[in-house]
Design a protein around this motif. Structure first.
Motif, PDB file in Angstrom:
ATOM      1  N   MET A   1     -23.533 -39.790 -29.118  1.00 45.66           N
ATOM      2  CA  MET A   1     -23.956 -41.142 -28.738  1.00 45.66           C
ATOM      3  C   MET A   1     -24.965 -41.111 -27.595  1.00 45.66           C
ATOM      4  SD  MET A   1     -22.730 -43.180 -30.969  1.00 45.66           S
ATOM      5  CE  MET A   1     -23.294 -44.717 -30.222  1.00 45.66           C
ATOM      6  N   ASP A   2     -24.837 -40.158 -26.681  1.00 46.65           N
ATOM      7  CA  ASP A   2     -25.835 -40.014 -25.610  1.00 46.65           C
ATOM      8  C   ASP A   2     -27.203 -39.690 -26.202  1.00 46.65           C
ATOM      9  OD1 ASP A   2     -23.927 -40.548 -23.676  1.00 46.65           O
ATOM     10  OD2 ASP A   2     -23.678 -38.454 -23.079  1.00 46.65           O
ATOM     11  N   GLY A   3     -27.216 -38.872 -27.256  1.00 46.30           N
ATOM     12  CA  GLY A   3     -28.468 -38.558 -27.933  1.00 46.30           C
ATOM     13  C   GLY A   3     -29.069 -39.791 -28.608  1.00 46.30           C
ATOM     14  N   LEU A   4     -28.222 -40.590 -29.260  1.00 48.78           N
ATOM     15  CA  LEU A   4     -28.707 -41.817 -29.899  1.00 48.78           C
ATOM     16  C   LEU A   4     -29.208 -42.817 -28.862  1.00 48.78           C
ATOM     17  CD1 LEU A   4     -26.096 -42.541 -32.730  1.00 48.78           C
ATOM     18  CD2 LEU A   4     -28.231 -41.245 -32.851  1.00 48.78           C
ATOM     19  N   ALA A   5     -28.601 -42.803 -27.682  1.00 49.55           N
ATOM     20  CA  ALA A   5     -29.009 -43.714 -26.612  1.00 49.55           C
ATOM     21  C   ALA A   5     -30.431 -43.431 -26.149  1.00 49.55           C
ATOM     22  CB  ALA A   5     -28.032 -43.620 -25.436  1.00 49.55           C
ATOM     23  N   GLU A   6     -30.858 -42.194 -26.270  1.00 47.85           N
ATOM     24  CA  GLU A   6     -32.246 -41.853 -25.920  1.00 47.85           C
ATOM     25  C   GLU A   6     -33.209 -42.544 -26.883  1.00 47.85           C
ATOM     26  OE1 GLU A   6     -33.167 -39.924 -23.274  1.00 47.85           O
ATOM     27  OE2 GLU A   6     -31.039 -39.785 -22.744  1.00 47.85           O
ATOM     28  N   GLU A   7     -32.812 -42.614 -28.136  1.00 45.10           N
ATOM     29  CA  GLU A   7     -33.638 -43.226 -29.175  1.00 45.10           C
ATOM     30  C   GLU A   7     -33.575 -44.758 -29.116  1.00 45.10           C
ATOM     31  OE1 GLU A   7     -34.031 -42.855 -34.046  1.00 45.10           O
ATOM     32  OE2 GLU A   7     -32.581 -41.612 -32.980  1.00 45.10           O
ATOM     33  N   TYR A   8     -32.412 -45.288 -28.752  1.00 47.69           N
ATOM     34  CA  TYR A   8     -32.190 -46.740 -28.718  1.00 47.69           C
ATOM     35  C   TYR A   8     -31.563 -47.140 -27.375  1.00 47.69           C
ATOM     36  CZ  TYR A   8     -33.025 -46.666 -33.745  1.00 47.69           C
ATOM     37  OH  TYR A   8     -33.585 -46.509 -34.985  1.00 47.69           O
ATOM     38  N   PRO A   9     -32.313 -47.074 -26.276  1.00 46.00           N
ATOM     39  CA  PRO A   9     -31.726 -47.333 -24.952  1.00 46.00           C
ATOM     40  C   PRO A   9     -31.253 -48.777 -24.751  1.00 46.00           C
ATOM     41  CG  PRO A   9     -34.112 -47.088 -24.791  1.00 46.00           C
ATOM     42  CD  PRO A   9     -33.729 -46.728 -26.192  1.00 46.00           C
ATOM     43  N   GLN A  10     -31.791 -49.712 -25.504  1.00 50.47           N
ATOM     44  CA  GLN A  10     -31.476 -51.130 -25.284  1.00 50.47           C
ATOM     45  C   GLN A  10     -30.029 -51.506 -25.616  1.00 50.47           C
ATOM     46  OE1 GLN A  10     -33.546 -49.779 -27.527  1.00 50.47           O
ATOM     47  NE2 GLN A  10     -33.934 -51.118 -29.285  1.00 50.47           N
ATOM     48  N   TYR A  11     -29.290 -50.639 -26.311  1.00 47.75           N
ATOM     49  CA  TYR A  11     -27.923 -50.971 -26.718  1.00 47.75           C
ATOM     50  C   TYR A  11     -26.856 -50.506 -25.721  1.00 47.75           C
ATOM     51  CZ  TYR A  11     -30.172 -52.218 -31.051  1.00 47.75           C
ATOM     52  OH  TYR A  11     -30.996 -52.819 -31.976  1.00 47.75           O
ATOM     53  N   GLY A  12     -27.273 -49.783 -24.700  1.00 52.00           N
ATOM     54  CA  GLY A  12     -26.330 -49.348 -23.668  1.00 52.00           C
ATOM     55  C   GLY A  12     -25.339 -48.281 -24.116  1.00 52.00           C
ATOM     56  N   TRP A  13     -25.725 -47.494 -25.115  1.00 55.43           N
ATOM     57  CA  TRP A  13     -24.794 -46.512 -25.675  1.00 55.43           C
ATOM     58  C   TRP A  13     -24.415 -45.396 -24.724  1.00 55.43           C
ATOM     59  CZ3 TRP A  13     -27.658 -46.229 -31.008  1.00 55.43           C
ATOM     60  CH2 TRP A  13     -27.344 -47.372 -31.751  1.00 55.43           C
ATOM     61  N   LYS A  14     -25.234 -45.138 -23.710  1.00 54.76           N
ATOM     62  CA  LYS A  14     -24.840 -44.111 -22.723  1.00 54.76           C
ATOM     63  C   LYS A  14     -23.534 -44.510 -22.046  1.00 54.76           C
ATOM     64  CE  LYS A  14     -28.464 -41.090 -21.464  1.00 54.76           C
ATOM     65  NZ  LYS A  14     -28.062 -39.822 -22.042  1.00 54.76           N
ATOM     66  N   LYS A  15     -23.351 -45.819 -21.858  1.00 57.02           N
ATOM     67  CA  LYS A  15     -22.125 -46.302 -21.211  1.00 57.02           C
ATOM     68  C   LYS A  15     -21.062 -46.743 -22.208  1.00 57.02           C
ATOM     69  CE  LYS A  15     -23.875 -47.540 -16.752  1.00 57.02           C
ATOM     70  NZ  LYS A  15     -23.979 -48.500 -15.696  1.00 57.02           N
ATOM     71  N   ASN A  16     -21.449 -47.535 -23.221  1.00 55.96           N
ATOM     72  CA  ASN A  16     -20.415 -48.097 -24.107  1.00 55.96           C
ATOM     73  C   ASN A  16     -20.097 -47.215 -25.311  1.00 55.96           C
ATOM     74  OD1 ASN A  16     -22.178 -48.796 -26.368  1.00 55.96           O
ATOM     75  ND2 ASN A  16     -22.883 -50.536 -25.166  1.00 55.96           N
ATOM     76  N   LYS A  17     -20.887 -46.177 -25.546  1.00 61.03           N
ATOM     77  CA  LYS A  17     -20.669 -45.217 -26.640  1.00 61.03           C
ATOM     78  C   LYS A  17     -20.554 -45.877 -28.015  1.00 61.03           C
ATOM     79  CE  LYS A  17     -20.493 -41.956 -23.548  1.00 61.03           C
ATOM     80  NZ  LYS A  17     -21.773 -41.497 -23.055  1.00 61.03           N
ATOM     81  N   GLY A  18     -21.101 -47.087 -28.148  1.00 65.39           N
ATOM     82  CA  GLY A  18     -21.082 -47.770 -29.434  1.00 65.39           C
ATOM     83  C   GLY A  18     -19.931 -48.746 -29.610  1.00 65.39           C
ATOM     84  N   TYR A  19     -19.053 -48.831 -28.611  1.00 68.85           N
ATOM     85  CA  TYR A  19     -17.930 -49.771 -28.694  1.00 68.85           C
ATOM     86  C   TYR A  19     -18.434 -51.210 -28.543  1.00 68.85           C
ATOM     87  CZ  TYR A  19     -14.500 -46.074 -28.909  1.00 68.85           C
ATOM     88  OH  TYR A  19     -13.749 -45.005 -29.340  1.00 68.85           O
TER      89      TYR A  19
END
Length: 191
Positions: free
Chosen positions: A148-166
């Motif tokens: 999810m950290d890797g995907l967050a690099e591609e899509y930073p606007q979703y906050g996946w570094k913190k929420n991990k997709g939850y």
């Protein structure tokens, strides 16, 4: 202190998954076989540990385990077969990759499907009861977090570094503002 095994004298694989309740990303699962006399007071349900401790324990688990593996089911597959079946499939994919064949399987939760001819036992809150399931929960969580950290690099606007997709408020707001990505689970209520 967690139990070493469910059935004494049997090569037992513990299984757990991570990412079941997420709106985005693959579901990850791990299978871990620990040595029969294994002891580690730090192992616990991954949700009870800090990120730093989980990462440190991952290295220890991978070093000490008799065998370990991670299985993945993609968002597209989740949408086709549903998250329960996807979670079970991810665990079975992890079991497929083990370099040592277990004689029994213990699974966190209350649902699993027969795997080959190996007996299995479902254990509710098993990640807080048995070392091998706790180890599997740590591997599943850390590998999924890295993904999810890797995907967050591609899509930073979703906050996946913190929420991990939850399904956090920020994540749902980002879906409404920016739409869905190829990694979102289309069969879920996204906003």
């Amino acid at each position: 202190m967690l139990e070493k095994y469910h059935t004494e004298g049997v090569m037992e694989a513990g299984c757990d998954e991570a990412g079941r309740g997420c709106l985005a990303g693959s579901v990850y699962a791990a299978a871990v076989i620990l040595p029969p006399d294994y002891h580690n007071d730090e192992l616990n349900d991954s949700k009870q540990l800090t990120d730093l401790k989980r990462k440190r324990l991952r290295d220890i688990i991978e070093r000490d385990a008799v065998a370990w593996a991670v299985g993945i089911v993609t968002p597209e597959e989740i949408d086709k077969i549903n998250i329960l079946n996807a979670s079970i499939l991810a665990m079975q994919r992890a079991l497929d990759k083990l370099t040592v064949r277990p004689e029994a399987i213990i699974v966190d939760g209350n649902r699993f499907k027969p795997y080959r001819d190996i007996p299995h036992t479902c254990i509710v809150k098993g990640d807080a009861k048995f070392l091998s399931i706790a180890a599997a929960s740590i591997l599943a969580k850390t590998y999924r977090d890295d993904y999810m950290d890797g995907l967050a690099e591609e899509y930073p606007q979703y906050g996946w570094k913190k929420n991990k997709g939850y399904p956090t408020k920020k994540h749902r707001e980002a879906i409404m503002s920016h739409g869905v990505t190829p990694y979102h689970r289309k069969s879920y209520k996204l906003f």
